[in-house]
Design a protein around this motif. Structure first.
Motif, PDB file in Angstrom:
ATOM      1  N   LEU A 182      50.207  38.150  42.185  1.00 37.53           N
ATOM      2  CA  LEU A 182      49.101  37.232  42.501  1.00 37.53           C
ATOM      3  C   LEU A 182      48.534  36.618  41.216  1.00 37.53           C
ATOM      4  O   LEU A 182      48.178  35.432  41.185  1.00 37.53           O
ATOM      5  CB  LEU A 182      48.002  37.959  43.278  1.00 37.53           C
ATOM      6  CG  LEU A 182      48.435  38.535  44.641  1.00 37.53           C
ATOM      7  CD1 LEU A 182      47.282  39.271  45.306  1.00 37.53           C
ATOM      8  CD2 LEU A 182      48.954  37.439  45.575  1.00 37.53           C
ATOM      9  N   ALA A 183      48.487  37.432  40.149  1.00 38.41           N
ATOM     10  CA  ALA A 183      48.003  36.904  38.858  1.00 38.41           C
ATOM     11  C   ALA A 183      48.913  35.780  38.372  1.00 38.41           C
ATOM     12  O   ALA A 183      48.451  34.801  37.781  1.00 38.41           O
ATOM     13  CB  ALA A 183      47.914  38.020  37.826  1.00 38.41           C
ATOM     14  N   ALA A 184      50.212  35.899  38.640  1.00 35.06           N
ATOM     15  CA  ALA A 184      51.153  34.853  38.213  1.00 35.06           C
ATOM     16  C   ALA A 184      50.905  33.551  38.984  1.00 35.06           C
ATOM     17  O   ALA A 184      51.022  32.463  38.422  1.00 35.06           O
ATOM     18  CB  ALA A 184      52.592  35.325  38.408  1.00 35.06           C
ATOM     19  N   VAL A 185      50.548  33.673  40.250  1.00 31.66           N
ATOM     20  CA  VAL A 185      50.209  32.467  41.041  1.00 31.66           C
ATOM     21  C   VAL A 185      48.932  31.836  40.469  1.00 31.66           C
ATOM     22  O   VAL A 185      48.858  30.619  40.263  1.00 31.66           O
ATOM     23  CB  VAL A 185      50.005  32.827  42.536  1.00 31.66           C
ATOM     24  CG1 VAL A 185      49.487  31.621  43.310  1.00 31.66           C
ATOM     25  CG2 VAL A 185      51.298  33.355  43.142  1.00 31.66           C
ATOM     26  N   LEU A 186      47.944  32.667  40.197  1.00 32.62           N
ATOM     27  CA  LEU A 186      46.669  32.163  39.668  1.00 32.62           C
ATOM     28  C   LEU A 186      46.876  31.503  38.309  1.00 32.62           C
ATOM     29  O   LEU A 186      46.283  30.461  38.001  1.00 32.62           O
ATOM     30  CB  LEU A 186      45.644  33.307  39.573  1.00 32.62           C
ATOM     31  CG  LEU A 186      45.178  33.863  40.930  1.00 32.62           C
ATOM     32  CD1 LEU A 186      44.499  35.223  40.759  1.00 32.62           C
ATOM     33  CD2 LEU A 186      44.227  32.882  41.615  1.00 32.62           C
ATOM     34  N   GLU A 187      47.718  32.109  37.508  1.00 36.84           N
ATOM     35  CA  GLU A 187      48.022  31.590  36.169  1.00 36.84           C
ATOM     36  C   GLU A 187      48.520  30.135  36.251  1.00 36.84           C
ATOM     37  O   GLU A 187      48.174  29.304  35.403  1.00 36.84           O
ATOM     38  CB  GLU A 187      49.098  32.494  35.545  1.00 36.84           C
ATOM     39  CG  GLU A 187      49.360  32.284  34.077  1.00 36.84           C
ATOM     40  CD  GLU A 187      48.198  32.695  33.177  1.00 36.84           C
ATOM     41  OE1 GLU A 187      47.528  33.698  33.480  1.00 36.84           O
ATOM     42  OE2 GLU A 187      47.951  31.974  32.181  1.00 36.84           O
ATOM     43  N   ARG A 188      49.304  29.835  37.280  1.00 33.55           N
ATOM     44  CA  ARG A 188      49.813  28.466  37.449  1.00 33.55           C
ATOM     45  C   ARG A 188      48.687  27.485  37.783  1.00 33.55           C
ATOM     46  O   ARG A 188      48.886  26.283  37.847  1.00 33.55           O
ATOM     47  CB  ARG A 188      50.864  28.415  38.565  1.00 33.55           C
ATOM     48  CG  ARG A 188      52.146  29.132  38.229  1.00 33.55           C
ATOM     49  CD  ARG A 188      52.744  28.591  36.931  1.00 33.55           C
ATOM     50  NE  ARG A 188      54.045  29.167  36.651  1.00 33.55           N
ATOM     51  CZ  ARG A 188      55.203  28.519  36.770  1.00 33.55           C
ATOM     52  NH1 ARG A 188      55.232  27.262  37.146  1.00 33.55           N
ATOM     53  NH2 ARG A 188      56.330  29.126  36.473  1.00 33.55           N
ATOM     54  N   HIS A 189      47.491  28.032  38.057  1.00 34.87           N
ATOM     55  CA  HIS A 189      46.329  27.184  38.335  1.00 34.87           C
ATOM     56  C   HIS A 189      45.278  27.327  37.236  1.00 34.87           C
ATOM     57  O   HIS A 189      44.096  27.064  37.466  1.00 34.87           O
ATOM     58  CB  HIS A 189      45.718  27.550  39.696  1.00 34.87           C
ATOM     59  CG  HIS A 189      46.655  27.329  40.851  1.00 34.87           C
ATOM     60  ND1 HIS A 189      47.637  28.224  41.199  1.00 34.87           N
ATOM     61  CD2 HIS A 189      46.749  26.308  41.733  1.00 34.87           C
ATOM     62  CE1 HIS A 189      48.306  27.762  42.258  1.00 34.87           C
ATOM     63  NE2 HIS A 189      47.791  26.605  42.592  1.00 34.87           N
ATOM     64  N   ASP A 190      45.750  27.847  36.078  1.00 37.49           N
ATOM     65  CA  ASP A 190      44.842  28.039  34.935  1.00 37.49           C
ATOM     66  C   ASP A 190      43.734  29.038  35.192  1.00 37.49           C
ATOM     67  O   ASP A 190      42.644  28.936  34.617  1.00 37.49           O
ATOM     68  CB  ASP A 190      44.226  26.699  34.487  1.00 37.49           C
ATOM     69  CG  ASP A 190      45.166  25.969  33.550  1.00 37.49           C
ATOM     70  OD1 ASP A 190      45.947  26.661  32.865  1.00 37.49           O
ATOM     71  OD2 ASP A 190      45.135  24.723  33.533  1.00 37.49           O
ATOM     72  N   ILE A 191      43.993  29.989  36.059  1.00 38.34           N
ATOM     73  CA  ILE A 191      43.030  31.076  36.276  1.00 38.34           C
ATOM     74  C   ILE A 191      43.681  32.330  35.680  1.00 38.34           C
ATOM     75  O   ILE A 191      44.755  32.751  36.139  1.00 38.34           O
ATOM     76  CB  ILE A 191      42.733  31.268  37.772  1.00 38.34           C
ATOM     77  CG1 ILE A 191      42.149  29.981  38.347  1.00 38.34           C
ATOM     78  CG2 ILE A 191      41.797  32.461  38.002  1.00 38.34           C
ATOM     79  CD1 ILE A 191      42.074  29.945  39.856  1.00 38.34           C
ATOM     80  N   HIS A 192      43.044  32.866  34.650  1.00 41.78           N
ATOM     81  CA  HIS A 192      43.685  33.967  33.924  1.00 41.78           C
ATOM     82  C   HIS A 192      43.037  35.289  34.305  1.00 41.78           C
ATOM     83  O   HIS A 192      41.835  35.462  34.146  1.00 41.78           O
ATOM     84  CB  HIS A 192      43.565  33.741  32.413  1.00 41.78           C
ATOM     85  CG  HIS A 192      43.922  32.328  32.026  1.00 41.78           C
ATOM     86  ND1 HIS A 192      45.223  31.866  32.090  1.00 41.78           N
ATOM     87  CD2 HIS A 192      43.157  31.270  31.639  1.00 41.78           C
ATOM     88  CE1 HIS A 192      45.237  30.582  31.740  1.00 41.78           C
ATOM     89  NE2 HIS A 192      43.996  30.203  31.468  1.00 41.78           N
ATOM     90  N   VAL A 193      43.838  36.199  34.809  1.00 38.75           N
ATOM     91  CA  VAL A 193      43.337  37.536  35.145  1.00 38.75           C
ATOM     92  C   VAL A 193      43.986  38.509  34.168  1.00 38.75           C
ATOM     93  O   VAL A 193      45.196  38.667  34.156  1.00 38.75           O
ATOM     94  CB  VAL A 193      43.702  37.935  36.593  1.00 38.75           C
ATOM     95  CG1 VAL A 193      43.012  39.246  36.977  1.00 38.75           C
ATOM     96  CG2 VAL A 193      43.341  36.833  37.569  1.00 38.75           C
ATOM     97  N   ASP A 194      43.144  39.129  33.353  1.00 43.06           N
ATOM     98  CA  ASP A 194      43.654  40.041  32.336  1.00 43.06           C
ATOM     99  C   ASP A 194      43.505  41.476  32.836  1.00 43.06           C
ATOM    100  O   ASP A 194      42.418  42.019  32.898  1.00 43.06           O
ATOM    101  CB  ASP A 194      42.854  39.821  31.043  1.00 43.06           C
ATOM    102  CG  ASP A 194      43.355  40.703  29.907  1.00 43.06           C
ATOM    103  OD1 ASP A 194      44.046  41.709  30.190  1.00 43.06           O
ATOM    104  OD2 ASP A 194      43.048  40.385  28.741  1.00 43.06           O
ATOM    105  N   TYR A 195      44.633  42.067  33.185  1.00 39.44           N
ATOM    106  CA  TYR A 195      44.612  43.416  33.768  1.00 39.44           C
ATOM    107  C   TYR A 195      43.961  44.433  32.834  1.00 39.44           C
ATOM    108  O   TYR A 195      43.110  45.211  33.260  1.00 39.44           O
ATOM    109  CB  TYR A 195      46.043  43.864  34.108  1.00 39.44           C
ATOM    110  CG  TYR A 195      46.127  45.311  34.500  1.00 39.44           C
ATOM    111  CD1 TYR A 195      45.581  45.757  35.705  1.00 39.44           C
ATOM    112  CD2 TYR A 195      46.723  46.248  33.668  1.00 39.44           C
ATOM    113  CE1 TYR A 195      45.635  47.090  36.061  1.00 39.44           C
ATOM    114  CE2 TYR A 195      46.781  47.582  34.015  1.00 39.44           C
ATOM    115  CZ  TYR A 195      46.236  48.000  35.213  1.00 39.44           C
ATOM    116  OH  TYR A 195      46.290  49.326  35.554  1.00 39.44           O
ATOM    117  N   SER A 196      44.336  44.412  31.543  1.00 42.20           N
ATOM    118  CA  SER A 196      43.816  45.422  30.619  1.00 42.20           C
ATOM    119  C   SER A 196      42.303  45.308  30.488  1.00 42.20           C
ATOM    120  O   SER A 196      41.588  46.311  30.487  1.00 42.20           O
ATOM    121  CB  SER A 196      44.449  45.270  29.241  1.00 42.20           C
ATOM    122  OG  SER A 196      45.832  45.253  29.379  1.00 42.20           O
TER     123      SER A 196
END
Ligand SMILES: [Fe+2]
Ligand SMILES: [Fe+2]
Length: 278
Positions: A84-98
């Protein structure tokens, strides 16, 4: 039907998405309200490790099958978050797990099961705790499964790539359901005390998955997006029907009640227009 834990742990793997054309999201981006829901789902999936950390201090981890399952389950949920983070990344939404994990661990996250542990203290030991934990997990996994299928159905015609990813995630959620529900059924059937406590705990403390970690507005957005209206209500009743079939839980409507309490009704509302792009 018995759940084959050996087969499950051997087959457990990351949800596949390398073959899906994520460039499609750049050609045809997802709408804002869907991205907001995906962000919530991504957070919840990534949060599983904190939940697991808390569970490892409970009697459940001494049960070998549960410990084996939770190890693999935790990885699969992490990989759901990653997809899901990879999908968001394609929309410039960055989710940093760490960063997310560090923040949560520092805050000393407490799960909803905590008050149950506190309420019952030493009365809730061993097998009875595991039974309650398994019923709780089953309710959460049924909800996750319904949420992914619903979002796949809502976006399926406009965004088939997303729908395919969500269906693959939901397939793994189905296996999680099978484990938790099988365990809950067997354990609740064996113990009257577990049935009484599970019923009380779910009725009093259960809330939508993610509602302990997200802001109330976000919970309301996601639940409204996925479950508002007659179609959503049908799904919600389906989840409650599954839960109510577990031993000792007949008549419970925890999901429907928790949505009603948040103003998510069975009424079909006109969709709110998307804000104009900046
Ligand atoms: Fe998941
Ligand atoms: Fe799951």
């Amino acid at each position: 039907m018995a759940f084959d834990i050996v087969k499950y742990t051997r087959a457990s793997d990351a949800v596949g998405w390398g073959d899906l054309d994520f460039d499609e999201f750049e050609r045809n981006p997802l709408p804002q309200h869907t991205l907001r829901s995906l962000r919530y789902m991504c957070d919840v999936e990534y949060h599983t490790v904190c939940y697991l950390r808390d569970m490892l201090t409970t009697p459940s981890h001494k049960e070998p099958e549960i410990a084996a399952f939770m190890t693999m389950w935790n990885r699969e949920e992490f990989w759901h978050g990653e997809a899901l983070a990879a999908v968001l990344e394609r929309h410039d939404i960055h989710v940093d797990y760490s960063a997310l994990k560090a923040k949560r661990l520092k805050l000393g996250f407490k799960d909803r099961l905590d008050p149950i542990k506190q309420s019952f203290g030493s009365n809730l030991i061993g097998l009875d705790f595991a039974a309650v934990h398994m019923a709780w997990g089953a309710a959460n996994e049924w909800s996750a499964n319904a949420a992914y299928h619903r979002l796949a159905a809502l976006e399926g015609s406009e965004h088939p790539v997303l729908a395919e990813l969500l269906k693959r995630i939901a397939q793994q959620e189905t296996k999680h359901v099978a484990f938790y529900a099988t365990q809950a059924r067997e354990r609740l059937a064996k113990s009257k005390k577990a049935r009484v406590i599970a019923r009380f705990a779910l009725r009093k403390f259960w809330g939508p998955v993610g509602s302990t970690i997200a802001e109330p507005d976000e919970v309301k957005h996601v639940m409204g997006h996925l479950f508002q209206g007659s179609e959503g209500r049908k799904l919600v009743r389906g989840i409650d029907t599954h839960i109510a079939r577990l031993p000792g839980l007949d008549g419970l409507m925890i999901v429907e009640n928790s949505l009603e309490a948040r103003g998510i009704t069975a009424e079909d509302l006109e969709p709110t227009p998307e804000p104009a792009a900046a």
